[in-house]
Enzyme design. Structure first.
Site, PDB file in Angstrom:
ATOM      1  N   LEU A 155      -0.405  -1.538   6.253  1.00 22.79           N
ATOM      2  CA  LEU A 155      -1.093  -0.325   5.566  1.00 22.79           C
ATOM      3  C   LEU A 155       0.073   0.392   4.629  1.00 22.79           C
ATOM      4  O   LEU A 155       0.944   0.655   5.459  1.00 22.79           O
ATOM      5  CB  LEU A 155      -1.945   0.536   6.330  1.00 22.79           C
ATOM      6  CG  LEU A 155      -3.129   0.023   7.144  1.00 22.79           C
ATOM      7  CD1 LEU A 155      -3.642   1.039   7.857  1.00 22.79           C
ATOM      8  CD2 LEU A 155      -4.211  -0.507   5.846  1.00 22.79           C
ATOM      9  N   ASP A 156       0.009   0.507   3.462  1.00 22.61           N
ATOM     10  CA  ASP A 156       0.796   1.306   2.886  1.00 22.61           C
ATOM     11  C   ASP A 156       1.180   2.776   3.720  1.00 22.61           C
ATOM     12  O   ASP A 156       0.238   3.128   4.403  1.00 22.61           O
ATOM     13  CB  ASP A 156       0.409   1.855   1.487  1.00 22.61           C
ATOM     14  CG  ASP A 156       0.243   0.803   0.618  1.00 22.61           C
ATOM     15  OD1 ASP A 156       0.910  -0.702   0.997  1.00 22.61           O
ATOM     16  OD2 ASP A 156      -0.535   0.531  -0.432  1.00 22.61           O
ATOM     17  N   ARG A 157       2.412   3.175   3.609  1.00 24.20           N
ATOM     18  CA  ARG A 157       2.797   4.392   4.101  1.00 24.20           C
ATOM     19  C   ARG A 157       1.683   5.641   3.904  1.00 24.20           C
ATOM     20  O   ARG A 157       1.371   6.418   4.821  1.00 24.20           O
ATOM     21  CB  ARG A 157       4.059   4.817   3.666  1.00 24.20           C
ATOM     22  CG  ARG A 157       4.677   6.122   4.352  1.00 24.20           C
ATOM     23  CD  ARG A 157       5.884   6.442   3.760  1.00 24.20           C
ATOM     24  NE  ARG A 157       6.693   7.342   4.428  1.00 24.20           N
ATOM     25  CZ  ARG A 157       8.018   7.703   4.755  1.00 24.20           C
ATOM     26  NH1 ARG A 157       8.721   6.913   3.916  1.00 24.20           N
ATOM     27  NH2 ARG A 157       8.387   8.438   5.336  1.00 24.20           N
ATOM     28  N   ARG A 167      -4.658  -0.530  -5.059  1.00 22.20           N
ATOM     29  CA  ARG A 167      -4.048   0.529  -6.084  1.00 22.20           C
ATOM     30  C   ARG A 167      -3.589  -0.203  -7.294  1.00 22.20           C
ATOM     31  O   ARG A 167      -3.958   0.522  -8.320  1.00 22.20           O
ATOM     32  CB  ARG A 167      -2.552   0.838  -4.969  1.00 22.20           C
ATOM     33  CG  ARG A 167      -2.923   1.756  -3.914  1.00 22.20           C
ATOM     34  CD  ARG A 167      -1.551   2.101  -2.896  1.00 22.20           C
ATOM     35  NE  ARG A 167      -0.661   2.599  -3.914  1.00 22.20           N
ATOM     36  CZ  ARG A 167       0.588   2.804  -3.489  1.00 22.20           C
ATOM     37  NH1 ARG A 167       0.905   2.307  -2.372  1.00 22.20           N
ATOM     38  NH2 ARG A 167       1.390   3.415  -4.177  1.00 22.20           N
TER      39      ARG A 167
END
Length: 241
Positions: free
Chosen positions: A54-56, A166
């Site tokens: 998961l992205d930060r 995104r």
């Protein structure tokens, strides 16, 4: 700070990852001591192995394995798109009631310098479906517009390409609120002024379905929204259309 554990057995552990926390240290953030891997190792007393990312800035369901073999088996489910992932996100503009973004994506590699991510290799299939749950119109000017229009979506990416959601919604011209890499700077500036401390990347991994790699039993995991997302959504209700 301890992580919220959603599921744990002798093979796997799943947490509700908070926004702002790395999954593991990278060569670009090697000096950071705090990451999910380190916290879980201390919290469970076991070594843990990442299965997916998961992205930060993204919060929500994140699964780790206690052995490399279990991690490999479960990672295969992700690579073969046999898992089911549901996210929620807030985007700029009004979206259709439902839709599918079918737009191939090239591989991204992290790098140092002004451009953090470099596109490499050929494009690969990437499909993301969405359903609009709510839409809002705030009486706040944004750039050349008199108001700020937003949509709250339930999103399901078929694959797991890096930054797939995104990048897809940027391509769809409805970028995610709070996205510093692919988002709209005008929306982000206004949103940060309005929501102050609650402002963040508005992307949450809400649920994950997969088959247990050892028992072959179906597993469904869900993660509640953070307080910051709940606060923002409660304020937006006044402007629901």
């Amino acid at each position: 700070m301890t992580l919220e554990i959603l599921y744990q057995d002798e093979h796997l552990v799943a947490v509700n990852k908070p926004a702002g926390l790395l999954v593991h240290r990278t060569h670009l953030a090697k000096d950071e001591e705090d990451a999910v891997v380190q916290r879980l190792r201390d919290q469970t007393g076991k070594w843990v192995f990442p299965v997916h990312r998961l992205d930060r800035g993204t919060s929500g369901v994140l699964v780790m394995a206690f052995t490399p073999e279990v991690a490999r088996r479960l990672a295969t489910q992700f690579s073969e798109s046999t898992t089911k992932k549901i996210y929620h996100c807030l985007v700029r503009g009004y979206c259709d009631d439902a839709g599918v973004i079918d737009y191939p994506l090239a591989k991204l590699n992290e790098q140092k310098g002004r451009s953090r991510f470099k596109i490499e290799g050929t494009e690969r299939e990437a499909v993301t479906s969405f359903v609009r749950l709510k839409q809002f119109q705030l009486p706040v000017p944004v750039s050349r517009y008199d108001s700020m229009r937003l949509s709250w979506l339930e999103v399901s990416p078929k694959q797991g390409r890096k930054h797939q959601i995104r990048r897809h919604f940027k391509h769809h011209l409805t970028p995610l609120v709070g996205d510093s890499c692919y988002g709209c700077r005008h929306i982000n500036k206004v949103a940060k002024d309005i929501w102050v401390d609650d402002f963040r990347l508005m992307l949450h991994a809400s649920s994950l379905d997969f088959t247990h790699p050892i028992t072959n039993q179906p597993i469904t995991l869900t993660a509640d929204f953070s307080d910051r997302i709940v606060n923002i959504l409660s304020k937006l209700e006044y402007y629901r259309t």
